[in-house]
Design an enzyme around this catalytic site. Structure first.
Site, short mmCIF file in Angstrom:
data_model
loop_
_atom_site.label_atom_id
_atom_site.label_comp_id
_atom_site.label_asym_id
_atom_site.label_seq_id
_atom_site.Cartn_x
_atom_site.Cartn_y
_atom_site.Cartn_z
N GLY A 220 0.77 -1.25 0.00
CA GLY A 220 0.00 0.00 0.00
C GLY A 220 0.80 1.29 0.00
O GLY A 220 0.39 2.28 -0.59
N GLU B 66 3.74 4.43 6.24
CA GLU B 66 2.54 3.59 6.15
C GLU B 66 1.48 4.28 5.30
O GLU B 66 1.40 5.51 5.29
CB GLU B 66 1.96 3.38 7.56
CG GLU B 66 2.35 2.06 8.20
CD GLU B 66 1.51 0.89 7.69
OE1 GLU B 66 1.02 0.93 6.53
OE2 GLU B 66 1.34 -0.07 8.45
N ASP C 159 -5.51 2.00 10.75
CA ASP C 159 -6.91 1.84 11.11
C ASP C 159 -6.99 1.48 12.60
O ASP C 159 -7.03 2.35 13.45
CB ASP C 159 -7.53 0.78 10.21
CG ASP C 159 -9.02 0.62 10.45
OD1 ASP C 159 -9.62 1.49 11.09
OD2 ASP C 159 -9.60 -0.38 9.97
N VAL D 99 -11.72 2.90 2.13
CA VAL D 99 -11.33 3.74 0.99
C VAL D 99 -10.32 3.03 0.09
O VAL D 99 -9.61 2.12 0.54
CB VAL D 99 -10.73 5.09 1.46
CG1 VAL D 99 -11.80 5.93 2.17
CG2 VAL D 99 -9.52 4.88 2.36
N ASP E 249 -5.94 -0.63 -1.74
CA ASP E 249 -6.64 -1.57 -2.63
C ASP E 249 -7.85 -2.20 -1.98
O ASP E 249 -8.03 -2.17 -0.77
CB ASP E 249 -5.70 -2.71 -3.00
CG ASP E 249 -5.47 -3.66 -1.82
OD1 ASP E 249 -5.11 -3.16 -0.74
OD2 ASP E 249 -5.71 -4.88 -1.97
P1 IMP Z 1 -4.79 -1.85 10.97
O1 IMP Z 1 -3.87 -2.95 11.42
O2 IMP Z 1 -6.22 -2.10 11.39
O3 IMP Z 1 -4.32 -0.47 11.40
O4 IMP Z 1 -4.86 -1.91 9.37
C1 IMP Z 1 -3.84 -1.39 8.59
C2 IMP Z 1 -3.79 -2.02 7.21
O5 IMP Z 1 -5.08 -2.42 6.75
C3 IMP Z 1 -3.28 -1.00 6.20
O6 IMP Z 1 -1.88 -1.04 6.07
C4 IMP Z 1 -4.02 -1.39 4.93
O7 IMP Z 1 -3.29 -2.35 4.20
C5 IMP Z 1 -5.30 -2.02 5.41
N1 IMP Z 1 -6.42 -1.04 5.39
C6 IMP Z 1 -7.03 -0.48 6.45
N2 IMP Z 1 -8.01 0.34 6.08
C7 IMP Z 1 -8.04 0.32 4.72
C8 IMP Z 1 -8.84 0.99 3.71
O8 IMP Z 1 -9.76 1.79 4.00
N3 IMP Z 1 -8.55 0.69 2.42
C9 IMP Z 1 -7.56 -0.17 2.06
N4 IMP Z 1 -6.78 -0.80 2.95
C10 IMP Z 1 -7.01 -0.57 4.27
MG MG Z 2 -4.48 -4.06 1.76
#
Ligand code: IMP
Ligand code: MG
Length: 184
Positions: free
Chosen positions: A52, A107, A111, A161, A167
């Site tokens: 990403g 990054e 999320d 998004v 993606d």
């Molecule tokens: P986290 O571990 O919940 O913070 O998720 C982080 C990872 O989830 C990011 O590096 C993205 O690859 C993926 N991700 C989280 N939200 C989105 C989004 O809205 N669109 C696409 N990928 C996302």
């Molecule tokens: Mg992803």
């Protein structure tokens, strides 16, 4: 509500325009100035999280007036297409040694912060001189852990998004803007 620009507006899976191409480049120019000033006299190592972050990393790197080096790692988080579980597997590790380096982790989006928390622990264990995080997007209200982000591009509302590296099932990474994904 803002719509993606033509010809992308014809794609009914693309909802509201969240951040335009111009807004992204303006914000990256600001981040570039800030990071260039903060790291003056040092040669930071940018670590991008694949896949990403590759689009953001390419633009951010060119906004830095510093003798930077790059490395990349790829992680895959277990979970569904749109939700992370927090269990992370390193798919491609770094090539470079982080010992005594000023590391800036780049990054795409944070999320829950679970992926970031894992990466931070993993990189700190390699003995860098410093470790800071630059995330282009942070989703409001979902953080399960303390994010401690040194640099943030945009805070975005709680919708999934796509675009600018982000993606859904490997698609839409090449959109020059970021829009809400609305399946069906
Ligand atoms: P986290 O571990 O919940 O913070 O998720 C982080 C990872 O989830 C990011 O590096 C993205 O690859 C993926 N991700 C989280 N939200 C989105 C989004 O809205 N669109 C696409 N990928 C996302
Ligand atoms: Mg992803």
């Amino acid at each position: 509500m803002r719509r993606p620009p033509a010809p992308y507006d014809a794609d009914t899976r693309l909802g509201e325009l969240v951040v335009s191409e111009d807004e992204i480049s303006a914000r990256i120019a600001q981040l570039g100035k800030e990071i260039t000033a903060d790291y003056a006299g040092r040669a930071p190592l940018l670590v991008g999280v694949l896949k990403g972050a590759f689009v953001f990393m390419a633009d951010l790197a060119r906004s830095l007036e510093l003798p930077i080096e790059f490395d990349f790692m790829a992680v895959s988080s277990y979970g569904s297409a749109t939700k992370t579980s927090g269990v992370v597997r390193i798919v491609k590790d770094l090539d470079l040694d982080l010992t005594d380096r000023d590391v800036l982790l780049v990054e795409d989006i944070v999320d829950s912060g679970l992926t970031l928390a894992y990466l931070r622990r993993n990189l700190i264990a390699r003995g860098p001189a410093s470790l800071e995080v630059c995330a282009l997007f942070v989703r409001e209200g979902n953080a399960a852990v303390d994010l401690d982000l040194r640099y943030t591009g945009f805070r975005i509302p709680p919708a999934f998004v796509v675009g600018y590296g982000l993606d859904v099932d490997e698609r839409y990474r090449n959109l020059p803007f970021v829009a809400v994904y609305q399946p069906g």
